[in-house]
Design a protein around this motif. Structure first.
Motif, mmCIF file in Angstrom:
data_model
loop_
_atom_site.group_PDB
_atom_site.id
_atom_site.type_symbol
_atom_site.label_atom_id
_atom_site.label_comp_id
_atom_site.label_asym_id
_atom_site.label_seq_id
_atom_site.Cartn_x
_atom_site.Cartn_y
_atom_site.Cartn_z
ATOM 1 N N PRO A 14 0.231 -7.727 49.104
ATOM 2 C CA PRO A 14 -0.924 -8.028 49.183
ATOM 3 C C PRO A 14 -2.268 -7.405 49.550
ATOM 4 N N ILE A 15 -3.213 -8.260 49.318
ATOM 5 C CA ILE A 15 -4.087 -7.155 49.943
ATOM 6 C C ILE A 15 -4.452 -7.465 51.441
ATOM 7 N N GLY A 16 -4.543 -6.345 51.867
ATOM 8 C CA GLY A 16 -4.552 -6.099 53.201
ATOM 9 C C GLY A 16 -5.150 -5.191 53.333
ATOM 10 N N ARG A 17 -5.752 -5.037 54.897
ATOM 11 C CA ARG A 17 -6.475 -3.603 55.636
ATOM 12 C C ARG A 17 -5.890 -2.652 54.827
ATOM 13 N N HIS A 18 -7.413 -1.469 54.247
ATOM 14 C CA HIS A 18 -7.272 -0.369 53.419
ATOM 15 C C HIS A 18 -6.593 -0.660 52.424
ATOM 16 N N ALA A 19 -6.461 -2.018 51.471
ATOM 17 C CA ALA A 19 -5.077 -1.979 50.625
ATOM 18 C C ALA A 19 -6.243 -1.298 49.633
ATOM 19 N N LEU A 20 -5.592 -1.010 47.784
ATOM 20 C CA LEU A 20 -6.357 -0.529 47.182
ATOM 21 C C LEU A 20 -5.806 -1.228 45.858
ATOM 22 N N VAL A 21 -6.997 -1.364 45.299
ATOM 23 C CA VAL A 21 -6.646 -2.328 44.213
ATOM 24 C C VAL A 21 -7.186 -2.145 42.684
ATOM 25 N N TRP A 22 -6.691 -2.324 41.882
ATOM 26 C CA TRP A 22 -6.847 -1.706 39.882
ATOM 27 C C TRP A 22 -7.588 -2.886 40.091
ATOM 28 N N LEU A 23 -8.780 -2.960 39.029
ATOM 29 C CA LEU A 23 -8.942 -3.454 38.257
ATOM 30 C C LEU A 23 -8.750 -3.391 37.197
ATOM 31 N N ASP A 24 -8.039 -4.555 36.008
ATOM 32 C CA ASP A 24 -8.249 -4.592 34.829
ATOM 33 C C ASP A 24 -9.667 -4.290 34.006
ATOM 34 N N PRO A 25 -9.905 -2.975 32.514
ATOM 35 C CA PRO A 25 -10.886 -2.600 32.327
ATOM 36 C C PRO A 25 -11.298 -3.429 31.782
ATOM 37 N N THR A 26 -11.149 -4.370 31.076
ATOM 38 C CA THR A 26 -11.081 -5.016 30.338
ATOM 39 C C THR A 26 -11.847 -6.530 30.663
ATOM 40 N N ARG A 27 -11.621 -6.969 32.212
ATOM 41 C CA ARG A 27 -11.997 -8.350 32.559
ATOM 42 C C ARG A 27 -12.520 -8.273 33.547
ATOM 43 N N TRP A 28 -12.730 -6.690 34.578
ATOM 44 C CA TRP A 28 -13.658 -7.497 35.405
ATOM 45 C C TRP A 28 -15.058 -7.682 35.291
ATOM 46 N N ASP A 29 -15.880 -6.892 34.302
ATOM 47 C CA ASP A 29 -17.194 -7.111 34.515
ATOM 48 C C ASP A 29 -17.446 -9.092 34.581
ATOM 49 N N ALA A 30 -16.433 -9.094 33.741
ATOM 50 C CA ALA A 30 -16.527 -10.497 33.170
ATOM 51 C C ALA A 30 -16.406 -11.616 34.046
ATOM 52 N N ASN A 31 -15.718 -10.816 35.328
ATOM 53 C CA ASN A 31 -14.748 -11.496 36.671
ATOM 54 C C ASN A 31 -16.009 -11.018 37.967
ATOM 55 N N LEU A 32 -16.984 -10.146 37.549
ATOM 56 C CA LEU A 32 -17.413 -9.737 38.536
ATOM 57 C C LEU A 32 -19.068 -10.653 39.280
ATOM 58 N N VAL A 44 -19.673 2.291 38.102
ATOM 59 C CA VAL A 44 -18.715 1.007 37.920
ATOM 60 C C VAL A 44 -17.901 1.550 37.118
ATOM 61 N N ARG A 45 -18.203 1.031 35.999
ATOM 62 C CA ARG A 45 -17.173 1.125 34.219
ATOM 63 C C ARG A 45 -16.474 2.193 34.301
ATOM 64 N N SER A 46 -17.561 3.802 34.747
ATOM 65 C CA SER A 46 -16.513 4.842 33.986
ATOM 66 C C SER A 46 -15.637 5.271 35.557
ATOM 67 N N TRP A 47 -15.781 4.696 36.046
ATOM 68 C CA TRP A 47 -15.258 4.855 37.792
ATOM 69 C C TRP A 47 -13.433 3.730 36.865
ATOM 70 N N ILE A 48 -13.212 2.977 36.763
ATOM 71 C CA ILE A 48 -12.821 1.869 36.749
ATOM 72 C C ILE A 48 -11.806 1.856 35.863
ATOM 73 N N ALA A 49 -12.648 2.088 34.165
ATOM 74 C CA ALA A 49 -12.252 3.305 32.781
ATOM 75 C C ALA A 49 -11.233 4.545 33.293
ATOM 76 N N ALA A 50 -11.343 5.358 34.306
ATOM 77 C CA ALA A 50 -10.834 6.048 34.671
ATOM 78 C C ALA A 50 -9.258 6.187 35.785
ATOM 79 N N GLY A 51 -9.321 5.213 35.686
ATOM 80 C CA GLY A 51 -8.115 4.304 36.253
ATOM 81 C C GLY A 51 -8.255 4.594 37.983
ATOM 82 N N TYR A 52 -8.658 4.634 38.067
ATOM 83 C CA TYR A 52 -9.297 4.543 39.753
ATOM 84 C C TYR A 52 -9.242 3.510 40.213
ATOM 85 N N PRO A 53 -8.624 3.217 41.109
ATOM 86 C CA PRO A 53 -9.061 2.698 42.494
ATOM 87 C C PRO A 53 -10.230 1.904 42.544
ATOM 88 N N VAL A 54 -10.273 0.213 43.360
ATOM 89 C CA VAL A 54 -11.334 0.033 44.557
ATOM 90 C C VAL A 54 -10.486 0.212 45.903
#
Length: 232
Positions: A14-32, A44-54
Motif C-alpha cells: 500500500p502507499i505508505g511512508r517513502h513508498a515508490l509509486v510508478w505512474l502509467d505513462p499514458t494516463r498520468w497527465d490526464a489524471n494530474l 516530468v514526462r521524460s522521468w515517467i517515460a524512463a520508467g522511474y518511480p515517484v
C-alpha cells in the motif's frame, strides 16, 4: 536520454511512508490534479517515460483529499528541482516499498560500496530489514548522480527482534564513526508510522512520529508498544 531504471524485486505494498509509486505513462497527465509549470512538463514526462518511480509524500493543504500526493526529486544534472504533484488514483500503475539494501548493493557507486557492504554485513545477524531511500536510492534506481562526498545515507529499518534494538542503534552509531558517514533514517512502527532512529537512541520521554498524514509527539512507551507489535 535517461538511463534505464534499475529493476527491483516485486515488493508491492500500500502507499505508505517513502513508498515508490510508478505512474502509467499514458494516463498520468490526464489524471494530474495540481497545476504543473509548463516549463517543467518535459522533465516530468521524460522521468515517467524512463520508467522511474515517484515517491509518496505528505499531503499539504493544497492537495485534493482524494488525490495521491507525490514528489519527484530531479538529479543535479536535471536541474535539481524537487517537484510536488498530486494525481488521481487512476494514474497509478504500481506501488512498492523502498528497496532493501541487499537488493541494490551491486548498483551502489564504487566509493560507497565498502562502507555499505560493511553495514549490511554487520546488521545481517540481527533480523533487521534495511531499506534505503533518499539520494542513495535515487542514484541506484536512475543511475544519475545524486550522491556527493558529504551525502548522508537514509535507512528505513524494519526491526523484527525488538530486544536487539539497543544493539542495533549502537551499531549504527559505530558505523557512522568508523566511516565518517551520517546515517539518517527511521524505524518503522506497526501502524505504518515511523520514528527517527536517533530519537529512539536518545532519552526523551516523547518521540516525534511521522506518517503520510501527520507529524505528532507520542510517549516513548506508546512508540515502543507499536514497535513490539510490528510482528506479533
Amino acid at each position: 536520454m535517461p538511463s534505464p531504471a534499475l529493476v527491483l524485486p516485486d515488493d508491492r505494498a500500500p502507499i505508505g511512508r517513502h513508498a515508490l509509486v510508478w505512474l502509467d505513462p499514458t494516463r498520468w497527465d490526464a489524471n494530474l490534479l495540481t497545476r504543473l509549470d509548463p516549463e517543467l512538463y518535459p522533465a516530468v514526462r521524460s522521468w515517467i517515460a524512463a520508467g522511474y518511480p515517484v515517491v509518496a509524500r505528505r499531503r499539504d493543504n493544497q492537495d485534493p483529499e482524494y488525490g495521491i500526493a507525490i514528489g519527484i526529486p530531479l538529479s543535479p544534472q536535471r536541474g535539481g528541482q524537487r517537484m510536488a504533484l498530486c494525481v488521481a488514483p487512476a494514474a497509478v500503475r504500481s506501488v512498492r516499498r523502498p528497496p532493501l539494501l541487499n537488493t541494490i548493493l551491486d548498483a551502489i557507486p564504487s566509493d560507497w560500496k565498502l562502507p555499505l557492504n560493511n553495514f549490511a554485513s554487520a546488521i545481517r545477524p540481527h533480523d533487521v530489514g534495511v531499506r534505503v531511500y533518499g539520494s542513495l536510492m535515487w542514484q541506484c534506481l536512475t543511475r544519475e548522480p545524486y550522491l556527493h562526498a558529504g551525502s548522508d545515507i537514509d535507512f528505513l529499518l524494519e526491526v523484527n527482534n525488538v530486544a536487539a534494538l539497543p544493539y542495533i542503534l549502537q551499531l549504527i552509531q559505530r558505523w557512522e564513526q568508523d566511516h565518517g558517514i551520517q546515517a539518517d533514517g527511521e524505524v518503522l512502527l506497526s501502524d505504518g508510522r515511523a520514528v527517527a532512529w536517533r530519537e529512539l537512541a536518545g532519552t526523551r520521554a516523547r518521540l516525534l512520529v511521522k506518517s503520510l498524514a501527520s507529524v505528532e509527539l507520542l510517549p516513548r512507551k506508546t512508540a515502543m508498544r507499536l514497535l513490539q507489535s510490528l510482528h506479533s
